[in-house]
Design an enzyme around this catalytic site. Structure first.
Site, mmCIF file in Angstrom:
data_model
loop_
_atom_site.group_PDB
_atom_site.id
_atom_site.type_symbol
_atom_site.label_atom_id
_atom_site.label_comp_id
_atom_site.label_asym_id
_atom_site.label_seq_id
_atom_site.Cartn_x
_atom_site.Cartn_y
_atom_site.Cartn_z
ATOM 1 C CD GLU A 124 -2.849 1.349 0.244
ATOM 2 O OE1 GLU A 124 -3.801 0.575 0.209
ATOM 3 O OE2 GLU A 124 -2.672 2.240 -0.604
ATOM 4 C CE LYS A 200 5.720 6.977 -5.630
ATOM 5 N NZ LYS A 200 5.914 8.394 -5.195
#
Lengths: 405, 405
Positions: A124, A200
């Protein structure tokens, strides 16, 4: 008492220890028992830290200790972080990480190993710092086909762009200030050139579409070329310049890129300023949802690491299922210039050139700027189609920016 | 094949069927097997609907059918929704709901029953429609102590306030239009008077602080009294008027309210327009995070219901753990006027009155408006302290709005 180990006692690693200490009681309540940091692996010693006595230098002490059930990897970089992660998973320990470099480069293999060993590999904190995005994509949005994800994924560049906009400052001056304030690293390349954002967006694309693309092959443009002309153009079109990571599916293929974009005021991403991150998800049932918060920083990032840890510790016998990814191959990927959007072309020249450009694009929205250039808002079409039409004008583009509607 | 039943085939219920049909393959992939809608309970018949042959009128067929593992309650209203939910849980079936009225009124009991029976009672769709907020609070933010939650929790009122701001229209005119467009119900009381928002903030407060407050006891002010004067004041102070549900902990007690507030442009909530919802969470490690999206509507809300269903279906043997709530009693709750914030007092009167107000509050920010009133920005203090100081001036307040910084 659940025993855990921390790999890397830098900013995020020490932050995780702080979260675990500060919120000890509520975390224990969630897990049903207390968590204990048994080892901290680092090259350095931390004699003055309250947990200084946990510091070790040999990873094998962790790998060979069956008491350690969860390992938090917050070392950064590919090696030895990847190697230690794999070894921990193989030793039957779940691993939580904030390391986007490892997830984006080795995620396929590490998730496979985790699955085979019946443990979890959770990440996460690798995207959007503390912002909940990885788990919502896997849970709350699991009833949806994901159509596209766009976001401000790097706080350093967003800080720089925000300052440039608000203060009319030059890129190099703001970068220096950001370095002085600790918002940018001494070597800012990975942030400034979009490499961090590419990692990302490759992770988000893999979550959305199941295919992990090598971030080095993602079309990536950073912000070092952004000048006041860009900001001036953006303002005139009711937009702001933002460094955007974007992924979507085009005719069954994945199209991902990192690029400065014009973001109109009507898009919630336009209002993400400073070091914050914001991620917009387009899903086939939910429509658009938006996730905003601290995209970096010691405690926010550590907060996400510890949240992952809690999910594992709550259910040690049956840790959370992880996604299965495949490595994206050539045939899975769309060409970047297939991206369909409106664009703004900034072009050196006067009214006569502008008329030529307007005729080529059938566009009526043209703005003129000091310095002898104009900008034309090009209707929505693929980058390839726009480039072909523009080439026929014989004009030279100063810069082109996609519009993120 | 996992058998499920739908209670209530209205907007959200038929939306859930649509999500399950449209995204059948990907939902089955998540669950590991297919889901089948075995029964649809409704008073009406739906002879032309493809699932019309599943429609039944006797809930006992569902309750007594051991094949049915999960029940989706989308009936709305307290009764018989609560009764059927409790009966289904007692029959060992997990229940998913979009029904904020039932959750906010009976959540303590229903969660207890679910726990005792080893099943789940999930309600992601009860707040913020399709926006992920309930699960993120329980998972991604589980490493944090929640300090406060504020949000736009009702799309109808936000649509009305947005129109009033953008078009300078009057409340009653915009309400009529919203009713014509289907954004507001024929009887708009629950939306317009903040009752719907109060139910939602009571659920968020229970998630954050473990105590469920009867929504009828939450201090609730709606938007029917909002006039152009409010909008004018907001604009002059760089803010917008939004109907806010807010909860926080003050000296160990829970303080919740629903009220129109001035939201400065710097707060992401200020940019939530139209029927969208936006929820800002303040947590002790993560800081502020913000969740935005479609707060209502057929498919977005159904998307959240089905996401909950998937979480249960993925792990039928061990369905997701639910929180334990207690009923909030008098001693758990802080008085609303303990809320500390900046406020704007709008006061009938001229410069002399303004000087009086300024002296009382030590504030220098005063703005004068057409119609012979002024507004003063009062420094951050409790509502009680502000009211006491204002009373001493002998002036009469036209209206007072908290500022949500």
């Amino acid at each position: 008492m659940i025993q855990i180990a921390i790999l890397g006692f830098g900013v995020v690693g020490s932050g995780a220890a702080e979260v675990l200490t500060e919120n000890k009681a509520l975390i224990a309540a969630h897990c049903g028992e207390e968590l204990n940091i048994k080892y901290i692996l680092d090259l350095r010693e931390f004699p003055d830290h309250p947990l200084g006595d946990r510091v070790i230098h040999d990873v094998n002490l962790i790998l060979n200790d069956p008491e350690v059930r969860v390992v938090l990897e917050m070392m950064g970089g590919s090696h030895p972080a990847y190697d230690f992660t794999k070894a921990a998973l193989l030793a039957g320990k779940s691993v939580v990480t904030s390391n986007k470099e490892v997830v984006s480069n080795f995620g396929v293999e590490l998730l496979k190993v985790a699955k085979e060993k019946g443990v979890s590999y959770l990440f996460e904190a690798s995207v959007g710092g503390g912002i909940p995005i990885i788990r919502p994509l896997q849970t709350d949005l699991s009833s949806n086909e994901i159509l596209a994800i766009s976001g401000i994924l790097n706080g350093t560049t967003n800080y720089i762009l925000t300052k440039m906009k608000n203060e009319g400052a030059a890129f190099s001056d703001v970068l220096k200030e950001a370095q002085r304030l600790g918002y940018a690293e001494a070597d800012p390349t990975a942030d400034v050139e979009g490499i961090d954002a590419a990692r990302k967006i490759s992770i988000l694309a893999a979550l959305a579409f199941g295919k992990l693309q090598d971030p080095k092959t993602i079309s990536t443009v950073g912000i070092s070329g952004i000048t006041k002309d860009y900001t001036a153009v953006a303002e005139r079109f009711g937009s702001v310049v933002k460094l955007i990571g974007h992924t979507e599916k085009v005719e069954g293929k994945v199209l991902s890129f990192v690029s400065p974009c014009l973001v109109p005021d009507s898009n919630p991403i336009a209002h993400v300023d400073g070091v914050f991150n914001g991620i917009l998800v387009d899903a086939n049932m939910l429509g658009r949802s938006f996730f905003y918060g601290a995209g970096a920083g010691k405690l926010p990032t550590a907060s996400a690491v510890v949240a992952d840890l809690i999910q594992i510790a709550k259910s040690l016998q049956k840790p959370p299922k992880c996604p299965t990814w495949e490595t994206a191959s050539e045939k899975d990927l769309a060409a970047t210039d297939a991206f369909v959007c409106r664009r703004v072309y900034a072009v050196e020249g006067c009214h006569k050139c502008a008329e030529k450009a307007s005729a080529a694009f059938g566009s009526e929205r043209i703005e003129f700027f000091d310095g002898g250039f104009f900008a034309i808002l090009v209707p929505s079409m693929s980058g390839k189609a726009a480039a072909e039409r523009f080439a026929k004008t014989g004009l030279a583009a100063k810069f082109v920016l996609p519009v993120l509607d």
